[in-house]
Motif scaffolding. Structure first.
Motif, short mmCIF file in Angstrom:
data_model
loop_
_atom_site.label_atom_id
_atom_site.label_comp_id
_atom_site.label_asym_id
_atom_site.label_seq_id
_atom_site.Cartn_x
_atom_site.Cartn_y
_atom_site.Cartn_z
N GLU A 48 -3.22 1.71 5.94
CA GLU A 48 -3.19 0.67 6.96
C GLU A 48 -2.79 1.24 8.31
OE1 GLU A 48 -0.42 -2.52 6.58
OE2 GLU A 48 1.18 -1.25 5.82
N LYS A 49 -3.25 0.56 9.36
CA LYS A 49 -2.95 0.98 10.72
C LYS A 49 -1.53 0.58 11.12
CE LYS A 49 -7.68 0.65 12.56
NZ LYS A 49 -8.55 -0.05 13.55
N ILE A 50 -0.95 1.41 11.95
CA ILE A 50 0.30 1.07 12.63
C ILE A 50 -0.10 0.60 14.03
CG2 ILE A 50 2.57 1.85 13.35
CD1 ILE A 50 2.06 1.96 10.31
N VAL A 51 0.25 -0.64 14.37
CA VAL A 51 -0.26 -1.25 15.61
C VAL A 51 0.88 -1.59 16.56
CG1 VAL A 51 -2.31 -2.18 14.48
CG2 VAL A 51 -0.22 -3.56 14.57
N LEU A 52 0.55 -1.66 17.84
CA LEU A 52 1.51 -2.07 18.85
C LEU A 52 1.52 -3.59 18.92
CD1 LEU A 52 3.42 -1.19 21.21
CD2 LEU A 52 1.45 -1.50 22.72
N ILE A 53 2.72 -4.18 18.91
CA ILE A 53 2.83 -5.64 19.00
C ILE A 53 3.75 -6.04 20.15
CG2 ILE A 53 2.37 -6.03 16.55
CD1 ILE A 53 5.43 -6.51 16.20
N ALA A 54 3.45 -7.22 20.69
CA ALA A 54 4.27 -7.79 21.76
C ALA A 54 4.24 -9.31 21.62
CB ALA A 54 3.75 -7.37 23.13
N SER A 55 5.21 -9.95 22.20
CA SER A 55 5.23 -11.41 22.22
C SER A 55 4.04 -11.94 23.01
CB SER A 55 6.54 -11.90 22.84
OG SER A 55 6.46 -13.26 23.20
N SER A 56 3.60 -13.14 22.67
CA SER A 56 2.51 -13.77 23.42
C SER A 56 2.94 -14.06 24.86
CB SER A 56 2.09 -15.08 22.73
OG SER A 56 3.20 -15.95 22.59
N GLU A 65 10.83 6.02 6.83
CA GLU A 65 9.63 6.83 7.00
C GLU A 65 8.79 6.36 8.18
OE1 GLU A 65 9.33 9.67 5.22
OE2 GLU A 65 11.32 8.94 4.69
N LEU A 66 8.82 5.07 8.49
CA LEU A 66 8.09 4.58 9.67
C LEU A 66 8.68 5.16 10.95
CD1 LEU A 66 7.31 0.82 8.91
CD2 LEU A 66 5.66 2.60 9.53
N ARG A 96 -0.79 4.89 7.99
CA ARG A 96 0.02 5.39 6.88
C ARG A 96 -0.68 5.05 5.57
NH1 ARG A 96 5.09 1.24 5.67
NH2 ARG A 96 3.84 -0.64 5.39
N THR A 97 -0.41 5.83 4.54
CA THR A 97 -0.96 5.58 3.21
C THR A 97 0.16 5.10 2.30
OG1 THR A 97 -2.65 7.29 3.48
CG2 THR A 97 -2.15 6.59 1.23
N ILE A 98 -0.11 4.02 1.59
CA ILE A 98 0.84 3.49 0.61
C ILE A 98 0.41 3.95 -0.78
CG2 ILE A 98 1.80 1.41 -0.45
CD1 ILE A 98 2.86 1.96 2.34
N TYR A 99 1.38 4.44 -1.54
CA TYR A 99 1.13 4.95 -2.88
C TYR A 99 1.79 4.07 -3.93
CZ TYR A 99 -0.26 9.31 -0.57
OH TYR A 99 -0.89 10.24 0.21
N LEU A 100 1.11 3.96 -5.07
CA LEU A 100 1.74 3.41 -6.27
C LEU A 100 2.33 4.60 -7.01
CD1 LEU A 100 2.28 1.07 -8.24
CD2 LEU A 100 0.08 1.60 -9.31
N ILE A 101 3.64 4.56 -7.24
CA ILE A 101 4.35 5.73 -7.77
C ILE A 101 5.02 5.36 -9.10
CG2 ILE A 101 6.01 7.55 -7.21
CD1 ILE A 101 5.90 6.55 -4.29
N HIS A 102 4.96 6.28 -10.05
CA HIS A 102 5.67 6.10 -11.32
C HIS A 102 5.92 7.47 -11.94
CE1 HIS A 102 1.97 6.96 -13.58
NE2 HIS A 102 1.35 6.17 -12.73
N LYS A 103 6.78 7.50 -12.94
CA LYS A 103 7.08 8.76 -13.61
C LYS A 103 5.87 9.23 -14.41
CE LYS A 103 11.07 9.82 -15.38
NZ LYS A 103 12.32 9.81 -16.18
N LYS A 104 5.66 10.54 -14.41
CA LYS A 104 4.52 11.09 -15.15
C LYS A 104 4.72 10.97 -16.66
CE LYS A 104 2.93 14.50 -11.76
NZ LYS A 104 2.79 15.95 -11.46
N GLU A 105 5.91 11.29 -17.12
CA GLU A 105 6.15 11.36 -18.55
C GLU A 105 6.96 10.18 -19.08
OE1 GLU A 105 4.64 13.63 -20.22
OE2 GLU A 105 3.94 14.74 -18.46
N GLY A 106 7.39 9.28 -18.23
CA GLY A 106 8.26 8.19 -18.66
C GLY A 106 7.53 7.15 -19.50
#
Length: 292
Positions: A163-171, A199-200, A263-273
């Protein structure tokens, strides 16, 4: 001493007869006798008064029978609780996610999942990426949603969306009347920034450094909800993930012409759990959700 020994003892105590008890347990009488003798040896006291094949609880046995029933009963309750937690149709799923996903993405994902699967219970935890990783490595969470701030060999990282990181401001802000701006135009504005260990914050600071932009930080050390609130009140501008401002009418997105941040969002989990059927089912749902 183990649960099987306790179970054998309880049946023998209730039947008061070794032959009947061994028949109920589908066990040889000699094996049953050895089990109870071993239990008595470990406890250091006889539990029965014996006469031929009849066995009668003595006063020590009567005390121990109450405790044995409590222990076996609690084990059965625990087994039932665990069975419910991992059941594919109504098991528990524990997930952790970074704060910025809690405003839109996680609610939308869970709403669609639970409309189709109302029996599942889901435990939620919002945190920073390093603490999400810690929860996964210590089995406090089944699945995590975060950026890949650091790679751990024990974890599996599955990219699910960018997803994009965008600039925001009040109307009410002057930027809201502009079709677009250059990145350097934000240097004169009050900038609202994230906590230093998110991280952001690190991603955005790296962009400012790369483009040699020296911003004026008016409010610092914040999480996403506070940043949105301050921008909405026209206290400054901010860079945020695009998904978090989809439902705010008083906030405007202003395109930046000379830079693209994502930025990229990941689904993370243990490999062997261990992963229960309920968690595996939810994991498959997530991948299907993003294929739509």
């Amino acid at each position: 001493m183990d649960i099987t020994q306790l179970h054998y003892f309880i049946v023998a105590a209730e039947q008061e007869h070794m032959t009947r008890a061994s028949e109920i347990l589908d066990l040889s009488q000699s094996a049953l006798s050895r089990s109870i003798t071993s239990l008595e040896k470990e406890l250091g006291v006889p539990l029965f008064d014996r006469k031929n094949r009849k066995v009668l609880l003595n006063r020590y046995g009567k005390v121990f029978l109450k405790d044995a029933k409590k222990i076996v009963g609690q084990v059965e309750i625990s087994k039932s609780n665990l069975s419910q937690l991992i059941h594919p149709d109504f098991g528990n799923i524990s997930i952790s996610f970074v704060h910025s996903l809690g405003l839109n993405y996680i609610p939308s994902l869970l709403k669609e999942f639970q409309l189709a699967n109302p029996g599942h219970t889901i435990t939620l935890n919002e945190d920073k990426a390093p603490l999400i990783v810690k929860d996964l490595l210590t089995n406090e969470s089944d699945l995590g949603f975060a950026t890949q701030y650091q790679s751990f060999s024990d974890l599996d990282y599955n990219p699910i969306f960018k997803e994009k990181i965008v600039l925001i401001a009040s109307s009410q802000h002057r930027f809201s009347q502009m079709k677009h701006i250059q990145l350097e135009e934000i240097v004169q504005e009050n900038f609202i920034h994230y906590n230093a260990d998110t991280e952001l914050r690190k991603l955005i600071d790296s962009i400012f450094l790369e483009y040699n932009v020296d911003i004026h930080i008016a409010y610092d050390g914040l999480e996403i909800n506070s940043i949105i609130g301050l921008v909405s009140s026209n206290m400054g501008i901010a860079l945020v993930p695009e998904s978090v401002v989809q439902n705010f009418n008083d906030i405007k997105i202003i395109p930046i012409l000379d830079v693209t941040i994502d930025r990229t969002i990941y689904l993370i989990h243990k490999k062997e759990g261990y992963m229960s059927k309920a968690v595996l089912f939810f994991k498959d749902f997530i991948f299907s959700y993003h294929k739509k």
